[in-house]
Design an enzyme around this catalytic site. Sequence first.
Site, PDB file in Angstrom:
ATOM      1  CE  LYS A 101      -3.427  -8.918  -3.234  1.00  0.00           C
ATOM      2  NZ  LYS A 101      -2.563 -10.059  -2.862  1.00  0.00           N
ATOM      3  CD  GLU A 123      -3.351  -0.776  -9.159  1.00  0.00           C
ATOM      4  OE1 GLU A 123      -3.189  -1.570  -8.234  1.00  0.00           O
ATOM      5  OE2 GLU A 123      -3.830   0.358  -9.008  1.00  0.00           O
ATOM      6  CB  SER A 391      -1.323 -13.487   3.616  1.00  0.00           C
ATOM      7  OG  SER A 391      -0.287 -14.053   2.828  1.00  0.00           O
TER       8      SER A 391
HETATM    9  C1  LIG Z   1      -1.217  -9.998  -2.549  1.00  0.00           C
HETATM   10  C2  LIG Z   1      -0.792 -10.950  -1.518  1.00  0.00           C
HETATM   11  C3  LIG Z   1       0.256 -10.659  -0.624  1.00  0.00           C
HETATM   12  C4  LIG Z   1       1.069  -9.408  -0.709  1.00  0.00           C
HETATM   13  O1  LIG Z   1       0.371  -8.225  -0.480  1.00  0.00           O
HETATM   14  P1  LIG Z   1       0.471  -7.436   0.901  1.00  0.00           P
HETATM   15  O2  LIG Z   1      -0.214  -6.146   0.594  1.00  0.00           O
HETATM   16  O3  LIG Z   1       1.909  -7.266   1.227  1.00  0.00           O
HETATM   17  O4  LIG Z   1      -0.229  -8.236   1.925  1.00  0.00           O
HETATM   18  C5  LIG Z   1       0.565 -11.577   0.366  1.00  0.00           C
HETATM   19  N1  LIG Z   1      -0.091 -12.750   0.460  1.00  0.00           N
HETATM   20  C6  LIG Z   1      -1.076 -13.080  -0.391  1.00  0.00           C
HETATM   21  C7  LIG Z   1      -1.749 -14.394  -0.228  1.00  0.00           C
HETATM   22  C8  LIG Z   1      -1.466 -12.194  -1.401  1.00  0.00           C
HETATM   23  O5  LIG Z   1      -2.450 -12.537  -2.236  1.00  0.00           O
END
Ligand SMILES: *Cc1c(COP(=O)(O)O)cnc(C)c1O
Length: 414
Positions: A101, A123, A391
């Site tokens: 993010k 938000e 992610s």
């Molecule tokens: C917020 C988040 C997601 C989901 O958001 P996307 O916009 O679909 O990437 C996925 N993995 C992590 C670690 C997150 O913090």
Amino acid sequence: MTERNIEKHGMQPGDNPGPDGRFGRHGGRFVPETLIPALEELAEIYQDQINNPSFQKTLQHHLTSYVGRPTPLTRARRLERELGAKVYFKREDLTHTGAHKINNTLGQVLLARRMGRKRIIAETGAGQHGVATATAAALFGLECIVYMGQEDIERQRLNVFRMELLGATVVPVQSGSQTLKDAINEAIRDWVTNVDDSYYVIGSVVGPHPYPVMVRDFQRIVGDEARSQLQSEEGRLPDFVVACVGGGSNAMGTFYPFVRDRNVRLVGVEAGGQGLDNMRHSASLTAGDPGVLHGAMTYLLQDEDGQIIPAHSVSAGLDYPGVGPEHAFWKDADRVEYVTADDADALQGFAWLAETEGIIPALEPAHAIGHLKNLPLHEIDGEALILVCLSGRGDKDVAQVARLTTEEEIDYEL
Ligand SMILES: *Cc1c(COP(=O)(O)O)cnc(C)c1O
């Protein structure tokens, strides 16, 4: 008329939308009239800055010295043996703040600064986007207001405290279901009122044009780096690229640099929650219908009257009833395979990566990991090569997993 033109000229996955922000029938700008000039100005300044070498230089500098990019590409040798394919993880869990993010919030806050805006609005649902925004705002000394549903505030006390530590003001939203969609409405209301001095940071490839394009461009660094790292390691493109899909930003960032490579199979994994039959899930692409949310046309979880159905997932970060419009277009164009992994698959993926590789993943990418065993590996000649977007890291989820998988109450929180 533009939409007809797009159809006539056959917009392809990977193409940019026109000035109306339409990806086929999806996307666009479904916002109060008063916001249209602000969105047009934003689109223009963004186009200017993203092609501006001095903006790029500043962005690159902070991505390197603050975020910690490039992130490594890690080969998962023990997991590979159990799966029967070659697997590499793109390590967004190793960024500052521990998830992808920050790539986006840093980019947008830099843009806000170039626009002379002193006040940042966001938000947040689970709080992760709020924390990433507060982090970037703190780095540049900007005021930061984060709208959050009262329900979510109570469920995510630790993230509320984090945002406050970072100097942000968390504003509780008491209307409606007191969750993300109500927080979105409040953030938009604030932006309409304070559009001259405030900048609204959106956290995924969602919202009205130009946000889906901007967030994609700020996240594509994930796929760009992975593509070139994989090229050095293996000298070829992957057979599968796999990522979890909430709003869709980590998947978009990972997939985008491969979208024109037709031999690379892109697999987006949505949260199947407790199953697609009982509506306790977050699978807007797999099980939703087109509608308007958050300023754009896309696939949504909605009932017959068009009322949004609250999403459910074991991972708070996938718990969003819509999805980015470019994914919706890629689904219609049959370019990406969107599948689901349920809560149990995610918990399995979580434990599997921890045990085989010594990496505790966030519950969101644990869905992508949990799905690996279901990939059609037999359809690949020879050994399959798989790239997975990791992610985020799982520290934030350890207490919840303990509650779900053991009898013990382990009090890791606050
Ligand atoms: C917020 C988040 C997601 C989901 O958001 P996307 O916009 O679909 O990437 C996925 N993995 C992590 C670690 C997150 O913090």
